[in-house]
Design a protein around this motif. Structure first.
Motif, short mmCIF file in Angstrom:
data_model
loop_
_atom_site.label_atom_id
_atom_site.label_comp_id
_atom_site.label_asym_id
_atom_site.label_seq_id
_atom_site.Cartn_x
_atom_site.Cartn_y
_atom_site.Cartn_z
N LEU A 16 0.83 -1.20 0.00
CA LEU A 16 0.00 0.00 0.00
C LEU A 16 0.86 1.26 0.00
CD1 LEU A 16 -2.80 -1.08 2.49
CD2 LEU A 16 -3.15 -0.37 0.11
N THR A 17 1.95 1.22 0.76
CA THR A 17 2.87 2.35 0.75
C THR A 17 3.47 2.54 -0.63
OG1 THR A 17 3.42 2.00 3.09
CG2 THR A 17 4.99 3.27 1.78
N GLY A 18 3.84 1.43 -1.27
CA GLY A 18 4.38 1.52 -2.62
C GLY A 18 3.37 2.08 -3.61
N LEU A 19 2.12 1.66 -3.49
CA LEU A 19 1.08 2.15 -4.40
C LEU A 19 0.83 3.64 -4.19
CD1 LEU A 19 -1.00 1.45 -6.57
CD2 LEU A 19 -2.64 0.98 -4.73
N ALA A 20 0.78 4.06 -2.93
CA ALA A 20 0.57 5.49 -2.65
C ALA A 20 1.72 6.32 -3.21
CB ALA A 20 0.43 5.71 -1.14
N GLU A 21 2.95 5.83 -3.03
CA GLU A 21 4.10 6.57 -3.55
C GLU A 21 4.09 6.59 -5.07
OE1 GLU A 21 9.01 6.55 -3.34
OE2 GLU A 21 7.85 4.99 -2.32
N ALA A 22 3.75 5.46 -5.69
CA ALA A 22 3.69 5.41 -7.15
C ALA A 22 2.65 6.39 -7.68
CB ALA A 22 3.38 3.99 -7.62
N ALA A 23 1.51 6.49 -7.02
CA ALA A 23 0.47 7.43 -7.45
C ALA A 23 0.95 8.87 -7.33
CB ALA A 23 -0.80 7.22 -6.63
N ASP A 24 1.64 9.19 -6.23
CA ASP A 24 2.17 10.54 -6.07
C ASP A 24 3.20 10.87 -7.14
OD1 ASP A 24 0.57 10.94 -3.87
OD2 ASP A 24 2.13 10.45 -2.40
N LEU A 25 4.07 9.91 -7.43
CA LEU A 25 5.11 10.15 -8.43
C LEU A 25 4.54 10.23 -9.84
CD1 LEU A 25 7.80 7.69 -7.02
CD2 LEU A 25 7.90 10.19 -6.98
N LEU A 30 1.11 10.52 -15.77
CA LEU A 30 0.32 9.44 -16.32
C LEU A 30 -1.16 9.81 -16.32
CD1 LEU A 30 2.05 6.36 -14.62
CD2 LEU A 30 2.68 7.59 -16.72
N ASP A 31 -1.97 8.93 -16.90
CA ASP A 31 -3.41 9.16 -17.01
C ASP A 31 -4.01 9.46 -15.64
OD1 ASP A 31 -6.06 8.89 -18.41
OD2 ASP A 31 -6.25 7.32 -16.90
N ALA A 32 -4.78 10.55 -15.58
CA ALA A 32 -5.35 10.98 -14.29
C ALA A 32 -6.28 9.93 -13.71
CB ALA A 32 -6.09 12.30 -14.47
N GLY A 33 -6.98 9.18 -14.57
CA GLY A 33 -7.88 8.14 -14.06
C GLY A 33 -7.13 7.03 -13.36
N ALA A 34 -5.98 6.63 -13.92
CA ALA A 34 -5.18 5.58 -13.29
C ALA A 34 -4.64 6.04 -11.95
CB ALA A 34 -4.04 5.17 -14.21
N VAL A 35 -4.20 7.29 -11.88
CA VAL A 35 -3.68 7.83 -10.62
C VAL A 35 -4.79 7.92 -9.58
CG1 VAL A 35 -2.60 9.83 -9.53
CG2 VAL A 35 -1.84 9.09 -11.79
N ALA A 36 -5.95 8.41 -10.00
CA ALA A 36 -7.08 8.52 -9.06
C ALA A 36 -7.51 7.15 -8.59
CB ALA A 36 -8.24 9.25 -9.74
N GLY A 37 -7.50 6.15 -9.48
CA GLY A 37 -7.86 4.80 -9.08
C GLY A 37 -6.93 4.23 -8.04
N ALA A 38 -5.62 4.48 -8.20
CA ALA A 38 -4.65 4.00 -7.22
C ALA A 38 -4.87 4.65 -5.86
CB ALA A 38 -3.24 4.26 -7.72
N ARG A 39 -5.12 5.95 -5.87
CA ARG A 39 -5.35 6.65 -4.60
C ARG A 39 -6.66 6.18 -3.95
NH1 ARG A 39 -3.21 12.53 -6.70
NH2 ARG A 39 -1.04 12.25 -6.03
N SER A 40 -7.65 5.86 -4.78
CA SER A 40 -8.90 5.35 -4.23
C SER A 40 -8.69 4.02 -3.53
CB SER A 40 -9.92 5.20 -5.37
OG SER A 40 -11.11 4.61 -4.90
N VAL A 41 -7.85 3.16 -4.11
CA VAL A 41 -7.55 1.87 -3.49
C VAL A 41 -6.86 2.07 -2.14
CG1 VAL A 41 -6.13 -0.20 -3.68
CG2 VAL A 41 -7.50 0.55 -5.63
N VAL A 42 -5.90 2.98 -2.09
CA VAL A 42 -5.19 3.25 -0.84
C VAL A 42 -6.16 3.76 0.22
CG1 VAL A 42 -3.40 4.65 0.25
CG2 VAL A 42 -3.00 3.67 -2.01
#
Length: 549
Positions: A16-25, A30-42
């Motif tokens: 989860l920490t890795g996913l949150a960091e990947a979304a921030d980076l 990258l596509d805003a939808g993919a980033v928002a989806g990752a943050r939603s999962v976190v």
């Protein structure tokens, strides 16, 4: 809550920490939808972990007429769900709870208003069984409710029937996209009582094949009959084991993390390796050379040489003509360099008067920046390569002023006066004094002759009278010294110009690294950190589940 992990796999916390960091980076890259989806999962994971981990939310999902509601009634031992055949009868999800104490916050989060507590039989303690609306309902609200809960529940039980088990709608919309969630899925083929045993066996084998093609190999497949109760004990036992395990919620979150990480990776352009170094030496040198030309370094280097010769002539030239040199402008001062003119109040550096870069020089500078960004982004996925190119130009508005300051603050060495200037200057004044003495001596002799006075004794240097020797010798010697000093000044000017060129190019190189290469290097570092973070988030399969403690 710290989650344990199997040997060789990262914990859910780490993923989860890795996913949150990947979304921030990935933000802005990258596509805003993919980033928002990752943050939603976190965010969703944080909420789910804060709720009851002693309860497992199991959803029965299926198409119209699959017998899902009948199965819900049998498993719960109630008649809560209305049973229909050809049209949707379940409009709102409802829940049956085995030992529902403490499940309220979880059901509130799931937004399940209809709740019914049933007697716990021990093995099913902690089970929350949900009856979802039909995923193929003609009502849009029903389908949206299914989609919402499919993203939230801990365990999914897909109820299919012999008529529509191969329907592309369920396979393409739900089963195939949820391949990473095979650890929290169960597939039930209902209504097998309508088939002969041989036909039921063939249906189960064909469904198994379809599930394997969907990437769901290993997902439990159970044939049941809600009418006769066939297969129901096996299904109850399977659900009871999952509930008793108390880790379906963590397995679900792990699968969500992996899916979100996969989405980020696809948005990034696929699997990425190590990013290249910020810039090759050759590209950096080419960039520095182009920026130096645009900054007017060749003009300044030439001005340093000319200024040294100009000042040398002014300091060591023949005194009778030296003043003419001082009437000419100093090449460096004309550029507002090498003096206090470039320093403003408070030590701030003022603008120089170096001619602005020509169109050709600007074109070469732009080309060099593009080549530096291109060399740095070799092998990067397209979105990150574009980010590197953008980073190379991110300080374009500051580049012109930065180059001008680099030139203005460079140590040109123009203020240092060589010691030989003073010696040569004294020598020039000495021979000029001798020349003046000889001239005055001759004028005195001329006056005495005009007044018919007796001529005094006139010493000679060989055949040449001393007054004449002093006058002619002083003039010739002064010219010779001036010519020699010019030669030395020309050599000294070249030497100073080389030193000034090195200092100027060092300053320009610093500007190139700060305003062009450093942002590129930071973007490459960002990509490397994104790759590491998304790799950590993807660690393990979708069904590898860390246990909660």
């Amino acid at each position: 809550m710290k989650l344990l992990r199997r040997a060789g796999a990262l914990s859910l916390d780490d993923r989860l920490t890795g996913l949150a960091e990947a979304a921030d980076l990935a933000e802005g890259r990258l596509d805003a939808g993919a980033v928002a989806g990752a943050r939603s999962v976190v965010s969703r994971a944080g909420v789910r972990r804060s709720l009851s981990v002693d309860h497992t939310a199991v959803a029965l999902a299926g198409a119209t007429g699959s017998g899902k509601s009948s199965l819900f009634n049998l498993l719960s031992g109630t008649g809560l769900a209305t049973v229909g055949v050809t049209r949707p009868t379940t409009s709102t999800a409802q829940a049956a709870l085995w030992e529902g104490a403490g499940a309220g916050p979880l059901l509130d989060w799931l937004e399940i208003p209809r709740r019914h507590e049933v007697p716990a039989d021990g093995e099913a303690a902690g089970l929350i069984l949900l009856d979802l609306p039909d995923h193929d309902s003609i009502e849009l609200a029903h389908r949206l409710e299914v989609d919402r809960l499919v993203e939230l529940v801990d365990l999914l039980v897909w109820v299919l029937d012999p008529q529509k088990y191969a329907d592309a709608a369920v396979h393409e919309r739900y089963l195939r996209p949820l391949a990473r969630h095979r650890g929290v899925m169960v597939v039930v083929l209902n209504q097998i009582d309508r088939l002969t045993p041989a036909a039921a066996e063939r249906c189960l084998k064909d469904l198994r094949r379809l599930l394997d093609e969907d990437g769901l190999a290993g997902v439990p497949l159970v044939g049941v009959s809600a009418r006769t109760g066939a297969g129901l004990p096996e299904l109850r036992s399977l659900l009871a084991s999952r509930v008793a395990d108390r880790r379906s919620w963590a397995t679900r979150l792990a699968a969500d993390v992996g899916t979100a990480a996969d989405t980020l990776l696809r948005a990034s352009g696929g699997a990425g390796g190590q990013a290249p170094e910020a810039s090759a030496d050759g590209t950096a040198r080419a960039l520095t050379a182009a920026l130096a030309e645009a900054a007017g370094v060749p003009v300044v280097v030439e001005a340093v040489a000319k200024a040294h010769r100009h000042r040398s002539v002014a300091a060591t030239g023949w005194p009778p003509t030296r003043w003419i040199r001082r009437l000419r402008p100093d090449p460096l001062r004309r550029l507002r360099l090498g003096s206090a003119e470039t320093q403003g109040s408070g030590g701030l550096v003022g603008r120089t008067s170096i001619p602005v870069a020509t169109a050709v020089q600007r074109s070469r500078m732009d080309t060099a920046i593009r080549e530096a960004a291109g060399a740095a982004s070799v092998g990067l996925p397209a979105p990150w390569a574009a980010a590197v190119r953008q980073a190379a130009r991110s300080h374009g508005d500051e580049l012109e002023d930065g180059l001008d300051r680099a030139v203005a603050t460079a140590s040109l060495g123009a203020a240092r006066r060589p010691a030989w200037w003073r010696v040569a200057g004294l020598a020039q004044w000495a021979v000029t004094a001798a020349m003046l003495a000889g001239g005055l001596w001759l004028l005195g002799l001329l006056g005495m002759d005009y007044l018919r006075l007796p001529q005094p004794y006139l010493p000679t240097a060989g055949e040449l009278p001393w007054p004449t020797a002093l006058l002619v010798g002083g003039a010739v010697l002064g010219l010779v010294i001036a010519l020699l000093c010019r030669g030395i000044a020309w050599l000294g000017g070249r030497r100073r110009a080389r030193r000034a060129g090195r200092a100027l190019r060092a300053n320009v190189d610093r500007v190139a690294r700060e305003l062009v290469l450093a942002p590129v290097s930071e973007e490459l570092s960002r990509y490397r950190r994104f790759t590491e973070a998304v790799t950590a988030a993807r660690d393990g399969d979708g069904d590898r589940s860390p246990a909660g403690t």
